[in-house]
Design a protein around this motif. Structure first.
Motif, PDB file in Angstrom:
ATOM      1  N   THR A 176      -2.579  10.433   1.947  1.00  0.00           N
ATOM      2  CA  THR A 176      -2.811  10.530   0.591  1.00  0.00           C
ATOM      3  C   THR A 176      -2.813   9.126  -0.118  1.00  0.00           C
ATOM      4  OG1 THR A 176      -0.152  10.908   0.900  1.00  0.00           O
ATOM      5  CG2 THR A 176      -1.345  12.789   0.579  1.00  0.00           C
ATOM      6  N   ASN A 177      -2.499   8.348   0.607  1.00  0.00           N
ATOM      7  CA  ASN A 177      -2.387   6.938  -0.125  1.00  0.00           C
ATOM      8  C   ASN A 177      -2.878   5.950   0.652  1.00  0.00           C
ATOM      9  OD1 ASN A 177      -1.072   4.771  -1.214  1.00  0.00           O
ATOM     10  ND2 ASN A 177       0.708   4.920  -0.518  1.00  0.00           N
ATOM     11  N   PRO A 178      -4.060   5.453   0.254  1.00  0.00           N
ATOM     12  CA  PRO A 178      -4.820   4.615   1.049  1.00  0.00           C
ATOM     13  C   PRO A 178      -4.276   2.943   1.069  1.00  0.00           C
ATOM     14  CG  PRO A 178      -5.833   4.768  -1.155  1.00  0.00           C
ATOM     15  CD  PRO A 178      -4.689   5.819  -1.008  1.00  0.00           C
ATOM     16  N   SER A 179      -3.255   2.853   0.421  1.00  0.00           N
ATOM     17  CA  SER A 179      -2.560   1.446   0.520  1.00  0.00           C
ATOM     18  C   SER A 179      -1.999   0.919   1.825  1.00  0.00           C
ATOM     19  CB  SER A 179      -1.845   1.220  -1.050  1.00  0.00           C
ATOM     20  OG  SER A 179      -0.462   1.822  -0.481  1.00  0.00           O
ATOM     21  N   ASN A 264       7.294   2.102  -3.771  1.00  0.00           N
ATOM     22  CA  ASN A 264       8.168   2.295  -5.296  1.00  0.00           C
ATOM     23  C   ASN A 264       7.526   3.323  -6.083  1.00  0.00           C
ATOM     24  OD1 ASN A 264       9.943   0.564  -4.116  1.00  0.00           O
ATOM     25  ND2 ASN A 264       9.239  -1.198  -4.918  1.00  0.00           N
ATOM     26  N   THR A 265       7.365   4.527  -5.837  1.00  0.00           N
ATOM     27  CA  THR A 265       6.642   5.245  -6.907  1.00  0.00           C
ATOM     28  C   THR A 265       7.399   6.371  -7.161  1.00  0.00           C
ATOM     29  OG1 THR A 265       4.405   4.768  -5.844  1.00  0.00           O
ATOM     30  CG2 THR A 265       4.560   6.767  -7.170  1.00  0.00           C
ATOM     31  N   PRO A 266       8.324   6.704  -7.917  1.00  0.00           N
ATOM     32  CA  PRO A 266       9.347   8.008  -8.335  1.00  0.00           C
ATOM     33  C   PRO A 266       8.749   9.280  -8.029  1.00  0.00           C
ATOM     34  CG  PRO A 266       9.075   6.689 -10.258  1.00  0.00           C
ATOM     35  CD  PRO A 266       7.942   5.973  -9.419  1.00  0.00           C
ATOM     36  N   ARG A 267       8.336   9.765  -7.055  1.00  0.00           N
ATOM     37  CA  ARG A 267       8.048  11.059  -6.871  1.00  0.00           C
ATOM     38  C   ARG A 267       8.617  11.590  -5.700  1.00  0.00           C
ATOM     39  NH1 ARG A 267       1.666  10.649  -5.917  1.00  0.00           N
ATOM     40  NH2 ARG A 267       1.970   9.811  -4.026  1.00  0.00           N
ATOM     41  N   ILE A 268       8.589  13.036  -5.423  1.00  0.00           N
ATOM     42  CA  ILE A 268       9.226  13.648  -4.405  1.00  0.00           C
ATOM     43  C   ILE A 268       7.838  13.472  -3.137  1.00  0.00           C
ATOM     44  CG2 ILE A 268       9.939  15.633  -3.331  1.00  0.00           C
ATOM     45  CD1 ILE A 268      11.410  16.279  -5.871  1.00  0.00           C
ATOM     46  N   PRO A 269       8.210  12.847  -2.201  1.00  0.00           N
ATOM     47  CA  PRO A 269       7.244  12.886  -1.228  1.00  0.00           C
ATOM     48  C   PRO A 269       6.678  14.114  -0.542  1.00  0.00           C
ATOM     49  CG  PRO A 269       8.996  11.736  -0.096  1.00  0.00           C
ATOM     50  CD  PRO A 269       9.276  12.051  -1.667  1.00  0.00           C
ATOM     51  N   SER A 270       5.480  14.289  -0.089  1.00  0.00           N
ATOM     52  CA  SER A 270       5.115  15.450   0.585  1.00  0.00           C
ATOM     53  C   SER A 270       4.319  15.229   1.974  1.00  0.00           C
ATOM     54  CB  SER A 270       4.400  16.488  -0.287  1.00  0.00           C
ATOM     55  OG  SER A 270       3.182  15.772  -0.845  1.00  0.00           O
ATOM     56  N   SER A 271       3.921  13.992   1.820  1.00  0.00           N
ATOM     57  CA  SER A 271       3.200  13.505   3.050  1.00  0.00           C
ATOM     58  C   SER A 271       3.946  12.224   3.795  1.00  0.00           C
ATOM     59  CB  SER A 271       1.715  13.516   2.951  1.00  0.00           C
ATOM     60  OG  SER A 271       0.989  12.361   3.740  1.00  0.00           O
ATOM     61  N   LEU A 272       3.492  12.122   5.116  1.00  0.00           N
ATOM     62  CA  LEU A 272       3.941  10.960   5.845  1.00  0.00           C
ATOM     63  C   LEU A 272       3.416   9.644   5.199  1.00  0.00           C
ATOM     64  CD1 LEU A 272       5.690  10.566   8.029  1.00  0.00           C
ATOM     65  CD2 LEU A 272       3.810  10.448   9.558  1.00  0.00           C
ATOM     66  N   PHE A 273       2.201   9.908   4.537  1.00  0.00           N
ATOM     67  CA  PHE A 273       1.668   8.426   3.942  1.00  0.00           C
ATOM     68  C   PHE A 273       2.023   8.270   2.433  1.00  0.00           C
ATOM     69  CE2 PHE A 273      -0.665   9.736   7.500  1.00  0.00           C
ATOM     70  CZ  PHE A 273      -0.648   8.495   8.357  1.00  0.00           C
TER      71      PHE A 273
END
Lengths: 329, 285
Positions: A176-179, A264-273
């Motif tokens: 979900t997150n390419p970084s 450091n992104t304040p949200r509930i994670p749903s994926s390992l990435f």
């Protein structure tokens, strides 16, 4: 039952020592030292209570301004607008810790078993520096290693690979997150950091199991692995669980390395990435601006208090279990 | 017969699984050291080690180094270790001399073990709360006090282990000569000095590496440490802040600073190992 005779070795009774003047001075020094050092010991014991009380006092304004349930389940963190929702941070902390434990627990328990059951004292002293060095490396160096090595690895190799294969079927493995910064990178580095702790405690617990138990099992014809497995199951299970709990609470409170890697992104994670945000990182990142916003300082102290309560709960349980186990031997 | 083979194979299999786990850990440790050395050595220069930062240090055009942070970290860790040992050493000896296996001793050990588990960021927050209460600003002194809380349990528990290995006859001999408990405490201290050195080195190393507790309490500055009541820079935070800038040159300095930090930590670990093997020779066993 007959009372066992008291064989404790004690110095002469004070009255006898205090016979001469010089001796009275010696006796006086002894008594003085006893009182003062005893008081210091009690103060150290009470330090935990003092820390809890101080943090509670500092976070009282926010605890009295908002209901507890709202603070713990609130999803929005916008101190400027007076919104203090801790849920994303709690979720982030729990998630990254669980990822770390998923990596660390099995290898650490196996390593601890090996160190306790399979090594001669010479092999052990050769392996000991490995554990000691892993403990000694500072958090920021782990973080830097993560930034330089793990993050590129996750970004360029593991992420795309996981997305192509497992990610097609389970959203948990979707990239979900390419970084590259996120739960996986932070969790893996955290796993390396808690590994030596779990190894050391597992080893300590196994070593406290009486030798006769092993001898009995080996004499009955069990192989070494069967002996170890039986000891693990029958005698050391609670201690090993305590070791894992200690590792969990260590990972839960780890600050700098996680802060450098989790995104450091304040949200509930749903994926390992997913990028997330942990409670310690929240405190550490925002201390600079707390003076400008009302209740902000109090909210951060509340975060520290929450962290402390979770860690204290886990630690007290685990330590009591370990204490009972090791005392028996 | 077949069953016996199976059992042996199982035994062998798990032995190798365990070895593989430890080997993986060793490989990871090697990787960490390799990456830190490899990336750090390129940016490392004598200037980095010997000079405080000059203007524009964080904007990629300034020169200078992290000497201020090295000195600051040494001050912080030395002060904290000293403070912690002044409290911990007498108290640990006390529980061995005055109440071996007593209730207070057990409670103290439990409390120290639990304190060991408290994250350093919580100590940092506590130190910050204390500072507000006392009206102090971020300073070397506040950093030392907070860091002392972090290293106190490490020092005390390590030293405690050393003292419990002291031979029992020492106890008997000293009391039979008519000494008081306090005098025995002195004897016990002399017996355990090498172990104390190990504990102190361990605590010192942990103190240098810890960042979360000094983040609020010691602050950060670009100047050399100026006094107990002034903010002070520390090496882990220097790494962190340099890495946080968008300029590659400054980030390279972070790698070099991390290398310096790692070398300091490695030196301390080796010294601790040596102190165990070398200084232990003169102790009565």
């Amino acid at each position: 039952m007959e009372a066992t005779p008291d064989t404790t070795i004690r110095p002469l009774p004070a009255k006898k020592i205090a016979a001469s003047r010089l001796s009275r001075w010696r006796w006086f020094k002894d008594a003085g030292a006893r009182t003062m050092l005893g008081a210091t010991a009690v103060i150290i014991c009470l330090l935990i209570v003092v820390i809890t009380a101080a943090l509670t006092a500092r976070s009282w304004p926010i605890l009295s301004a908002y209901p507890l349930a709202e603070l713990l389940t609130g999803q929005v963190w916008q101190p400027m607008r007076g919104l203090f929702g801790f849920a994303p941070f709690i979720a982030g902390s729990v998630a990254v810790t669980l990822v770390a434990m998923a990596f660390a627990v099995v290898p650490a328990v196996f390593s601890g078993m090996y160190l306790a059951e399979y090594t001669s004292s010479r092999t052990r002293s050769a392996l000991k520096p490995l554990i000691d060095l892993l403990v000694g490396i500072p958090s920021v160096v782990y973080g830097l290693w993560g930034v330089l090595f793990i993050v590129p690895l996750v970004r360029d190799h593991i992420g795309p690979l996981s997305d192509r294969t497992l990610g097609q079927f389970f959203p948990f493995f979707a990239r979900t997150n390419p970084s590259g910064y996120g739960l996986l990178a932070a969790g893996f580095v955290l796993a390396v950091m808690v590994f030596p702790l779990i190894v050391a405690v597992t080893e300590e617990v196994l070593r406290s199991i009486p030798r006769e138990m092993r001898e009995t099992l080996l004499a009955l014809g069990a192989t070494r692995w069967e002996t170890t497995r039986c000891i693990m199951r029958r005698a050391a299970l609670s201690g090993t669980l305590a070791a894992i709990v200690l590792g969990f609470s260590r990972a839960f409170g780890e600050t700098l390395a996680v802060m450098m890697l989790i995104g450091n992104t304040p949200r509930i994670p749903s994926s390992l990435f997913d990028a997330a945000y942990s409670l310690p990182a929240l405190i550490a990142n925002n201390y600079g601006e707390i003076m400008s916003v009302p209740l902000y300082e109090s909210a951060l102290m509340g975060a520290a208090l929450l962290l402390l309560i979770v860690v204290l709960g886990f630690n007290v349980m685990a330590r009591l279990v370990i204490m009972r186990l090791t005392k028996r031997s | 017969m077949k069953r016996k083979k199976l059992r042996r194979a199982e035994d062998l299999f798990f032995t190798w699984v365990m070895r593989a786990c430890l080997m993986t850990a060793a490989v990871v440790l090697g990787l960490i050291l390799f990456v830190i050395f490899w990336r750090g050595i390129g940016a490392l220069s004598w200037e980095m080690v010997s000079q405080p930062p000059s203007g524009g240090f964080y904007l990629s055009q300034g020169g200078g180094g992290v000497f201020h942070a090295i000195v600051g970290s040494l001050y912080l860790a030395a002060g904290a270790t000293l403070l912690a040992s002044l409290i911990a050493v007498p108290v640990v000896l006390y529980i061995h001399v005055y109440s071996p296996n007593g209730r207070l001793a057990n409670n103290l050990r439990l409390a120290l073990d639990i304190m060991w588990g408290i994250p350093s960021i919580v100590y940092g927050a506590f130190g910050f709360a204390l500072m507000i209460y006392l009206g102090m600003r971020a300073s070397l002194l506040a950093g030392i006090i907070t860091l002392a809380l972090v290293v106190l349990p490490i020092l005390a528990r390590t030293f405690d282990e050393v003292v419990s290995m002291a031979p029992r006859h020492l106890h008997e001999t000293t009391f039979s000569l008519g000494s008081t408990r306090l005098e025995f405490l002195g004897v016990l201290l002399r017996q355990t000095v090498p172990g104390l050195l190990t504990a102190v080195l361990l605590a010192f190393g942990r103190g240098i590496g810890d960042a979360a507790s000094v983040l609020f309490t010691a602050g950060f500055t670009n100047n050399m440490p100026e006094g107990l009541l002034r903010p002070v820079a520390s090496l882990p935070l220097a790494v962190f802040f340099q890495l946080g800038t968008p300029f590659p040159e400054v980030q390279a300095r972070a790698y070099a600073s991390a290398l310096i930090l790692t070398v300091i930590i490695l030196t301390i670990s080796i010294l601790a190992q040596l102190s165990i093997s070398r200084l232990g020779r003169h102790v009565i066993r």
